[in-house]
Design a protein around this motif. Structure first.
Motif, PDB file in Angstrom:
ATOM      1  N   GLN A   1     -10.178   0.406 -10.261  1.00 47.18           N
ATOM      2  CA  GLN A   1     -10.557   1.801 -10.053  1.00 47.18           C
ATOM      3  C   GLN A   1      -9.339   2.683  -9.758  1.00 47.18           C
ATOM      4  O   GLN A   1      -9.432   3.905  -9.819  1.00 47.18           O
ATOM      5  N   ASP A   2      -8.188   2.077  -9.470  1.00 46.66           N
ATOM      6  CA  ASP A   2      -6.969   2.833  -9.178  1.00 46.66           C
ATOM      7  C   ASP A   2      -6.055   2.997 -10.398  1.00 46.66           C
ATOM      8  O   ASP A   2      -4.937   3.503 -10.268  1.00 46.66           O
TER       9      ASP A   2
ATOM     10  N   ASN B   1      -6.707  -2.912  -7.680  1.00 44.57           N
ATOM     11  CA  ASN B   1      -8.093  -2.602  -8.043  1.00 44.57           C
ATOM     12  C   ASN B   1      -8.141  -1.747  -9.307  1.00 44.57           C
ATOM     13  O   ASN B   1      -7.438  -0.735  -9.399  1.00 44.57           O
TER      14      ASN B   1
ATOM     15  N   VAL C   1      -1.708  -2.131 -10.321  1.00 44.48           N
ATOM     16  CA  VAL C   1      -2.700  -1.858  -9.277  1.00 44.48           C
ATOM     17  C   VAL C   1      -3.479  -3.128  -8.958  1.00 44.48           C
ATOM     18  O   VAL C   1      -3.642  -3.997  -9.803  1.00 44.48           O
TER      19      VAL C   1
ATOM     20  N   SER D   1      -4.445   6.296 -10.945  1.00 44.01           N
ATOM     21  CA  SER D   1      -3.399   6.615  -9.969  1.00 44.01           C
ATOM     22  C   SER D   1      -2.028   6.156 -10.441  1.00 44.01           C
ATOM     23  O   SER D   1      -1.004   6.717 -10.047  1.00 44.01           O
TER      24      SER D   1
ATOM     25  N   ARG E   1       0.878  -1.172   0.000  1.00 42.80           N
ATOM     26  CA  ARG E   1       0.000   0.000   0.000  1.00 42.80           C
ATOM     27  C   ARG E   1       0.908   1.213   0.000  1.00 42.80           C
ATOM     28  O   ARG E   1       1.750   1.380   0.882  1.00 42.80           O
TER      29      ARG E   1
ATOM     30  N   ASP F   1      -1.739   5.879  -1.101  1.00 36.59           N
ATOM     31  CA  ASP F   1      -3.162   5.581  -0.890  1.00 36.59           C
ATOM     32  C   ASP F   1      -3.730   4.620  -1.935  1.00 36.59           C
ATOM     33  O   ASP F   1      -4.909   4.676  -2.281  1.00 36.59           O
ATOM     34  N   THR F   2      -2.889   3.741  -2.451  1.00 43.52           N
ATOM     35  CA  THR F   2      -3.285   2.791  -3.485  1.00 43.52           C
ATOM     36  C   THR F   2      -2.686   1.425  -3.165  1.00 43.52           C
ATOM     37  O   THR F   2      -1.543   1.337  -2.726  1.00 43.52           O
TER      38      THR F   2
END
Length: 107
Positions: free
Chosen positions: A88-89, A86, A84, A92, A63, A66-67
């Motif tokens: 949704q990241d 997820n 990543v 990022s 981690r 924040d990812t």
């Protein structure tokens, strides 16, 4: 073995990007602890969540920024990449790539 990073590049496509990490010297499985520590040191406030080791691949679930990320090492091809956890990241990953590239250029 003192190892440094030769390059960091954002690769892949829009749906499956990853950060490719290339080291200056050839490496073996016994070097992965040092290599992973070096890569993880580039991430702000990184925490290792899990570490899985297989016959020719090692993965660190971390981690950072924040990812949740996976830092992967594949021994036979001497490949290292960050992806990543997820989808949704994914956006990022571009920012993370830029941040760690700037840290490498500072060294």
């Amino acid at each position: 073995m003192s190892q440094s990073i030769s390059s960091i590049e954002l690769l892949g496509d829009v749906d499956n990007p990853y950060i490719h990490v290339v080291f200056c010297l050839s490496w073996q499985q016994e070097d992965i602890d040092e290599l992973s520590a070096h890569v993880i040191s580039l991430f702000d406030d990184a925490a290792i969540i899990d570490h899985a080791q297989g016959a020719d691949i090692e993965t660190y679930h971390i981690r950072a920024f924040d990812t949740e990320l996976l830092l992967n090492f594949e021994v036979y091809s001497e490949s290292c990449w960050v992806e990543v956890v997820n989808n949704q990241d994914i956006t990022s990953l571009v920012k993370i790539s830029e941040k760690i590239k700037s840290k490498i250029s500072e060294k």
